[in-house]
Design a protein around this motif. Structure first.
Motif, PDB file in Angstrom:
ATOM      1  N   PRO A   5       0.831  -1.207   0.000  1.00  0.00           N
ATOM      2  CA  PRO A   5       0.000   0.000   0.000  1.00  0.00           C
ATOM      3  C   PRO A   5       0.871   1.264   0.000  1.00  0.00           C
ATOM      4  N   GLY A  31      -5.658  -6.080   1.446  1.00  0.00           N
ATOM      5  CA  GLY A  31      -5.931  -5.853   2.862  1.00  0.00           C
ATOM      6  C   GLY A  31      -4.869  -5.117   3.653  1.00  0.00           C
ATOM      7  N   VAL A  33      -4.249  -1.912   4.009  1.00  0.00           N
ATOM      8  CA  VAL A  33      -4.762  -0.759   4.758  1.00  0.00           C
ATOM      9  C   VAL A  33      -5.662  -1.237   5.897  1.00  0.00           C
ATOM     10  N   ILE A  48     -14.621  -3.460   1.549  1.00  0.00           N
ATOM     11  CA  ILE A  48     -15.357  -3.672   0.295  1.00  0.00           C
ATOM     12  C   ILE A  48     -14.342  -3.787  -0.837  1.00  0.00           C
ATOM     13  N   ASP A  49     -14.556  -4.690  -1.762  1.00  0.00           N
ATOM     14  CA  ASP A  49     -13.817  -4.690  -3.023  1.00  0.00           C
ATOM     15  C   ASP A  49     -14.687  -5.387  -4.060  1.00  0.00           C
ATOM     16  N   ARG A  75     -19.347  -3.148  -5.330  1.00  0.00           N
ATOM     17  CA  ARG A  75     -18.804  -1.880  -5.837  1.00  0.00           C
ATOM     18  C   ARG A  75     -18.954  -0.835  -4.752  1.00  0.00           C
ATOM     19  N   ASP A  98      -8.518   3.770  -1.456  1.00  0.00           N
ATOM     20  CA  ASP A  98      -7.157   3.705  -2.010  1.00  0.00           C
ATOM     21  C   ASP A  98      -7.384   3.270  -3.466  1.00  0.00           C
ATOM     22  N   SER A 102      -4.666  -2.800  -8.049  1.00  0.00           N
ATOM     23  CA  SER A 102      -3.619  -3.293  -7.145  1.00  0.00           C
ATOM     24  C   SER A 102      -2.504  -3.914  -7.973  1.00  0.00           C
ATOM     25  N   ARG A 291       5.588   2.756  -7.723  1.00  0.00           N
ATOM     26  CA  ARG A 291       4.151   2.905  -7.956  1.00  0.00           C
ATOM     27  C   ARG A 291       3.573   4.114  -7.197  1.00  0.00           C
TER      28      ARG A 291
HETATM   29  C1  LIG Z   1      -4.947   0.195  -5.091  1.00  0.00           C
HETATM   30  S1  LIG Z   1      -5.907  -1.208  -4.767  1.00  0.00           S
HETATM   31  C2  LIG Z   1      -6.130  -1.127  -3.015  1.00  0.00           C
HETATM   32  C3  LIG Z   1      -5.057  -1.824  -2.272  1.00  0.00           C
HETATM   33  C4  LIG Z   1      -5.351  -2.001  -0.800  1.00  0.00           C
HETATM   34  N1  LIG Z   1      -5.454  -0.747  -0.107  1.00  0.00           N
HETATM   35  C5  LIG Z   1      -4.304  -2.893  -0.150  1.00  0.00           C
HETATM   36  O1  LIG Z   1      -3.713  -2.444   0.846  1.00  0.00           O
HETATM   37  O2  LIG Z   1      -4.099  -4.001  -0.616  1.00  0.00           O
HETATM   38  C6  LIG Z   1      -7.497  -0.739  -5.317  1.00  0.00           C
HETATM   39  C7  LIG Z   1      -8.562  -1.795  -5.104  1.00  0.00           C
HETATM   40  O3  LIG Z   1      -9.813  -1.161  -5.253  1.00  0.00           O
HETATM   41  C8  LIG Z   1     -10.682  -2.018  -5.915  1.00  0.00           C
HETATM   42  N2  LIG Z   1     -11.686  -1.190  -6.560  1.00  0.00           N
HETATM   43  C9  LIG Z   1     -11.500  -0.288  -7.530  1.00  0.00           C
HETATM   44  N3  LIG Z   1     -12.667   0.290  -7.862  1.00  0.00           N
HETATM   45  C10 LIG Z   1     -13.612  -0.264  -7.065  1.00  0.00           C
HETATM   46  C11 LIG Z   1     -15.010  -0.067  -6.918  1.00  0.00           C
HETATM   47  N4  LIG Z   1     -15.674   0.812  -7.667  1.00  0.00           N
HETATM   48  N5  LIG Z   1     -15.655  -0.774  -5.979  1.00  0.00           N
HETATM   49  C12 LIG Z   1     -14.992  -1.668  -5.197  1.00  0.00           C
HETATM   50  N6  LIG Z   1     -13.667  -1.914  -5.304  1.00  0.00           N
HETATM   51  C13 LIG Z   1     -12.981  -1.207  -6.227  1.00  0.00           C
HETATM   52  C14 LIG Z   1      -9.817  -2.776  -6.882  1.00  0.00           C
HETATM   53  O4  LIG Z   1     -10.416  -4.021  -7.229  1.00  0.00           O
HETATM   54  C15 LIG Z   1      -8.510  -2.931  -6.093  1.00  0.00           C
HETATM   55  O5  LIG Z   1      -8.487  -4.150  -5.415  1.00  0.00           O
END
Ligand SMILES: C[S@@+](CC[C@H](N)C(=O)[O-])C[C@H]1O[C@@H](n2cnc3c(N)ncnc32)[C@H](O)[C@@H]1O
Length: 312
Positions: A5, A31, A33, A48-49, A75, A98, A102, A291
């Motif tokens: 992250p 996970g 965060v 949520i993801d 979503r 965030d 990923s 990144r």
């Molecule tokens: C940058 S990653 C987050 C990484 C996370 N904070 C971690 O520590 O592993 C962004 C995540 O947001 C999810 N995501 C993006 N848009 C989304 C949405 N509209 N609803 C739910 N999840 C979403 C993506 O599937 C991805 O897993």
């Protein structure tokens, strides 16, 4: 590959987790965060993801933190309904987004997010709806150019759209990337010329800006006084949207002139900005994690003011 992250320490500092409070991690990913929040205090986290690939990491946190952690595959644009289905009406700790993809999503060629790895032209985070191939192969040239211009801020959108339409159908990421590269004049750019086209398609496929807009409104409804909204954005379209939302809701929209009151009906600010400028990664983090380059963290504290339904 694991996901590291970005701006994690800064996110935890902004959210200031406290015992028993509820936090929503709207972008669970792997996970990182959520885990940092659960370790920082005896708080609760609803994560949520939309990506089903988040399930194994979620199962492992559920085992470790038991009733303090819950995961929902959904979503975040429908976050209010997700929380309502769990009988949650208010969030007293904070909500963190965030944004973006990923590292595991990007690194898995089979997901089709990367123009460097050969894979199906997919890009669907949640595995349903239109894929990037559906858009590229069926959208008319001017609408395709508009997608590239709006979501990729691509100067050569018309030229690229013309080349795509002339060469389609496309099924693979590298085929598309090659056509985009050959359509872009000159090669003095520091980034791969396919970068903006892939960004634009990903945003369109996943309705990323629509999702974010809906989620910011939900966050305003859900958070109670003193709770924190924190967002990490990785490209300027998202960051602009977040910045505008926070500036407007904290009543800090710039005036035409300092003696002229702001346009529109004044309303009580629903947020107080923690700071006006975004938090950027420091040199050490940039060195460790390239990144992080484009990341910007913005945070705001919910006030007691009711949501003004007249404000879009
Ligand atoms: C940058 S990653 C987050 C990484 C996370 N904070 C971690 O520590 O592993 C962004 C995540 O947001 C999810 N995501 C993006 N848009 C989304 C949405 N509209 N609803 C739910 N999840 C979403 C993506 O599937 C991805 O897993």
């Amino acid at each position: 590959m694991a996901h590291v992250p970005v701006l994690l320490a800064e996110i935890v500092t902004q959210l200031q987790p406290v015992d028993d409070a509820l936090y929503v991690d709207a972008t669970f990913g792997r996970g990182g965060v959520a885990k940092a929040l659960l370790e920082a205090a005896g708080c609760r986290v609803i994560a949520i993801d939309r990506d089903p690939a988040a399930h194994p990491a979620a199962a492992s946190l559920a085992e470790q933190f038991a009733s303090r952690f819950q995961f929902v595959q959904a979503r975040f644009g429908g976050m209010d309904k997700v929380l309502a289905s769990l009988d949650v009406e208010h969030v007293d700790g904070g909500i963190i987004f965030d944004l973006g993809v990923s590292s595991p999503q990007l690194d898995d060629a089979g997901r089709g997010f990367s123009f460097r790895r050969d894979g199906p032209l997919d890009m669907r985070m949640g595995g349903c709806g239109q894929s990037a191939a559906d858009i590229v192969n069926a959208t008319d040239e001017s609408a395709l150019a508009e997608i590239l211009r709006t979501f990729g801020e691509e100067r050569h959108s018309r030229r690229i759209a013309r080349a795509i339409v002339a060469d389609r159908p496309f099924a693979r990421t590298v085929e598309l990337a090659d056509v985009v590269r050959s359509a872009v004049p000159g090669r003095q750019e520091t980034i791969d010329p396919a970068t903006r086209t892939f960004q634009a398609l990903r945003i369109a496929v996943n309705d990323e800006l629509g999702e974010l807009r809906a989620a910011l409104h939900s966050a305003e409804q859900l958070l109670i006084e003193g709770a924190i909204l924190a967002v990490v954005a990785f490209h300027s379209l998202e960051d602009r949207l977040v910045k505008r939302f926070m500036v407007e809701r904290s009543n800090r929209a710039p005036r035409a002139h300092r003696h002229v009151p702001p346009a529109g009906t004044p309303f009580e600010p629903t947020f107080r900005l923690s700071r006006t400028r975004a938090i950027r990664p420091g040199q050490a983090e940039l060195h460790r994690n390239p990144r992080a380059r484009s990341a910007r963290l913005r945070a705001a504290v919910r006030t007691a003011a009711p949501v003004n339904t007249a404000v879009a």
